[in-house]
Design a protein around this motif. Structure first.
Motif, PDB file in Angstrom:
ATOM      1  N   TRP A   1      -1.575   4.047 -12.393  1.00 51.80           N
ATOM      2  CA  TRP A   1      -2.032   4.147 -11.017  1.00 51.80           C
ATOM      3  C   TRP A   1      -1.365   4.203  -9.937  1.00 51.80           C
ATOM      4  N   GLN A   2       0.126   4.432 -10.226  1.00 57.00           N
ATOM      5  CA  GLN A   2       0.794   4.719  -8.906  1.00 57.00           C
ATOM      6  C   GLN A   2       0.986   6.170  -8.752  1.00 57.00           C
ATOM      7  N   ARG A   3       0.991   6.537  -7.257  1.00 54.83           N
ATOM      8  CA  ARG A   3       1.521   7.672  -6.906  1.00 54.83           C
ATOM      9  C   ARG A   3       2.411   7.649  -6.238  1.00 54.83           C
ATOM     10  N   THR A   4       3.377   8.952  -6.319  1.00 53.27           N
ATOM     11  CA  THR A   4       4.543   8.917  -5.646  1.00 53.27           C
ATOM     12  C   THR A   4       4.677   8.964  -4.238  1.00 53.27           C
ATOM     13  N   VAL A   5       5.128   8.120  -3.670  1.00 52.62           N
ATOM     14  CA  VAL A   5       5.207   8.282  -1.940  1.00 52.62           C
ATOM     15  C   VAL A   5       6.358   8.651  -1.586  1.00 52.62           C
ATOM     16  N   PRO A   6       6.276  10.008  -0.813  1.00 53.11           N
ATOM     17  CA  PRO A   6       7.479  10.854  -0.429  1.00 53.11           C
ATOM     18  C   PRO A   6       8.454   9.930   0.619  1.00 53.11           C
ATOM     19  N   ALA A   7       9.604  10.345   0.387  1.00 51.37           N
ATOM     20  CA  ALA A   7      10.536   9.405   1.050  1.00 51.37           C
ATOM     21  C   ALA A   7      10.564   9.526   2.593  1.00 51.37           C
ATOM     22  N   PHE A   8      10.034  10.474   3.032  1.00 51.98           N
ATOM     23  CA  PHE A   8       9.830  10.414   4.489  1.00 51.98           C
ATOM     24  C   PHE A   8       8.802   9.635   4.977  1.00 51.98           C
ATOM     25  N   LEU A   9       7.868   9.575   4.330  1.00 51.03           N
ATOM     26  CA  LEU A   9       6.752   8.323   4.772  1.00 51.03           C
ATOM     27  C   LEU A   9       7.213   7.042   4.634  1.00 51.03           C
ATOM     28  N   GLN A  10       7.985   6.697   3.579  1.00 48.74           N
ATOM     29  CA  GLN A  10       8.543   5.416   3.434  1.00 48.74           C
ATOM     30  C   GLN A  10       9.648   5.030   4.517  1.00 48.74           C
TER      31      GLN A  10
ATOM     32  N   PHE B   1       5.445   4.735  12.382  1.00 50.27           N
ATOM     33  CA  PHE B   1       4.674   4.634  11.192  1.00 50.27           C
ATOM     34  C   PHE B   1       5.640   4.756  10.067  1.00 50.27           C
ATOM     35  N   LYS B   2       4.933   3.824   8.792  1.00 56.10           N
ATOM     36  CA  LYS B   2       5.402   3.978   7.590  1.00 56.10           C
ATOM     37  C   LYS B   2       4.346   3.892   6.687  1.00 56.10           C
ATOM     38  N   VAL B   3       4.651   4.272   5.322  1.00 55.65           N
ATOM     39  CA  VAL B   3       3.977   3.986   4.343  1.00 55.65           C
ATOM     40  C   VAL B   3       4.776   3.000   3.269  1.00 55.65           C
ATOM     41  N   ASP B   4       3.993   2.130   2.577  1.00 53.10           N
ATOM     42  CA  ASP B   4       4.975   1.207   1.674  1.00 53.10           C
ATOM     43  C   ASP B   4       5.105   2.034   0.325  1.00 53.10           C
ATOM     44  N   GLU B   5       6.083   1.507  -0.420  1.00 53.84           N
ATOM     45  CA  GLU B   5       6.473   2.270  -1.326  1.00 53.84           C
ATOM     46  C   GLU B   5       5.506   2.513  -2.379  1.00 53.84           C
ATOM     47  N   PHE B   6       4.354   1.722  -2.359  1.00 54.68           N
ATOM     48  CA  PHE B   6       3.390   1.777  -3.605  1.00 54.68           C
ATOM     49  C   PHE B   6       2.219   2.724  -2.915  1.00 54.68           C
ATOM     50  N   GLY B   7       2.208   2.881  -1.849  1.00 55.68           N
ATOM     51  CA  GLY B   7       1.074   3.755  -1.158  1.00 55.68           C
ATOM     52  C   GLY B   7      -0.062   2.942  -0.837  1.00 55.68           C
ATOM     53  N   PHE B   8       0.046   1.792  -0.712  1.00 50.94           N
ATOM     54  CA  PHE B   8      -1.112   0.653  -0.476  1.00 50.94           C
ATOM     55  C   PHE B   8      -1.369   0.698   1.185  1.00 50.94           C
ATOM     56  N   PHE B   9      -0.552   0.783   1.923  1.00 48.80           N
ATOM     57  CA  PHE B   9      -0.601   0.657   3.380  1.00 48.80           C
ATOM     58  C   PHE B   9       0.056   1.505   4.257  1.00 48.80           C
ATOM     59  N   ILE B  10      -0.634   1.798   5.384  1.00 52.53           N
ATOM     60  CA  ILE B  10      -0.017   2.645   6.514  1.00 52.53           C
ATOM     61  C   ILE B  10       0.466   1.504   7.656  1.00 52.53           C
TER      62      ILE B  10
ATOM     63  N   ARG C   1      -7.273   4.629  -8.446  1.00 54.31           N
ATOM     64  CA  ARG C   1      -7.071   3.787  -9.317  1.00 54.31           C
ATOM     65  C   ARG C   1      -6.076   2.542  -8.789  1.00 54.31           C
ATOM     66  N   ALA C   2      -5.865   2.487  -7.787  1.00 54.96           N
ATOM     67  CA  ALA C   2      -5.033   1.578  -7.061  1.00 54.96           C
ATOM     68  C   ALA C   2      -5.709   0.531  -7.033  1.00 54.96           C
ATOM     69  N   ASN C   3      -7.029   0.838  -6.890  1.00 55.18           N
ATOM     70  CA  ASN C   3      -8.247  -0.591  -6.594  1.00 55.18           C
ATOM     71  C   ASN C   3      -8.103  -1.239  -7.918  1.00 55.18           C
ATOM     72  N   ASN C   4      -7.790  -0.695  -8.993  1.00 58.95           N
ATOM     73  CA  ASN C   4      -8.005  -1.526 -10.313  1.00 58.95           C
ATOM     74  C   ASN C   4      -6.816  -1.960 -10.922  1.00 58.95           C
ATOM     75  N   VAL C   5      -5.544  -2.493 -10.123  1.00 55.97           N
ATOM     76  CA  VAL C   5      -4.454  -2.947 -10.744  1.00 55.97           C
ATOM     77  C   VAL C   5      -4.787  -4.619 -11.156  1.00 55.97           C
ATOM     78  N   CYS C   6      -3.518  -4.663 -12.110  1.00 57.53           N
ATOM     79  CA  CYS C   6      -3.600  -5.955 -12.425  1.00 57.53           C
ATOM     80  C   CYS C   6      -3.552  -7.157 -11.598  1.00 57.53           C
ATOM     81  N   PRO C   7      -3.724  -8.445 -11.676  1.00 58.39           N
ATOM     82  CA  PRO C   7      -3.599  -9.402 -10.990  1.00 58.39           C
ATOM     83  C   PRO C   7      -2.215  -9.506 -10.406  1.00 58.39           C
ATOM     84  N   MET C   8      -1.091  -9.578 -10.686  1.00 57.54           N
ATOM     85  CA  MET C   8       0.387  -9.524 -10.453  1.00 57.54           C
ATOM     86  C   MET C   8       0.565  -8.306  -9.531  1.00 57.54           C
TER      87      MET C   8
END
Length: 168
Positions: A9-18, A39-48, A137-144
């Protein structure tokens, strides 16, 4: 025999966004202007996320973003005068505004405007953010992973003192 399937499910988040970048931020209705927000994006791409001095951290879930566009120069004289007071003239704004359109449906939309220092920064962030959003796909991740997502949201929603707010 069944074929094994790997759910990635995970996409690569570019370093400059992190790492983040500084933008001026404004909303049209109600009018809000925040200079020098990081402004930042977390390492998983969940949030701005964004935070400015003396303000609480703000979070926008990437799954709620409908589109990211090149923003036009605002027509509202109040917004233009505020941007000019921050050192950005109307002629310099072309190609430096990013419009983030979000909402739970296509009727109740919110628009977040980010004003970059340079057109190159705006273009780089525009392309980077477009690559991260629409990850269904990030909307269908496991509970953890879901719990990790909620923890990340809490960590970015800090108050002025940098503490996680306790609402009760």
């Amino acid at each position: 025999m069944t074929k094994s399937y790997e759910f990635n499910w995970q996409r690569t988040v570019p370093a400059f966004l992190q790492e983040g970048a500084s933008f001026d931020r404004f909303d049209e209705d109600p009018f809000v202007f925040e200079p020098s927000c990081v402004f930042k994006v977390d390492e998983f791409g969940f949030f701005i996320t964004w935070k400015s001095d003396g303000k609480e951290g703000q979070v926008l879930e990437c799954s709620l973003i409908n589109s990211i566009r090149v923003g036009t120069v605002p027509k509202d004289p109040k917004i233009l005068s505020t941007l000019e007071a921050a050192g950005k003239t109307e002629a310099e704004l072309e190609g430096r505004i990013i419009c983030v359109c979000s909402g739970t449906d296509l009727v109740n939309l919110s628009f977040l405007y980010m004003v970059a220092d340079t057109a190159d920064t705006a273009k780089k962030w525009l392309e980077g953010l477009r690559a991260v959003i629409h990850n269904f796909r990030a909307n269908n991740v496991c509970p953890m992973t879901g719990l990790k997502k909620h923890w990340i949201r809490l960590c970015y929603s800090t108050n002025v003192n940098g503490k996680i707010p306790v609402r009760g």
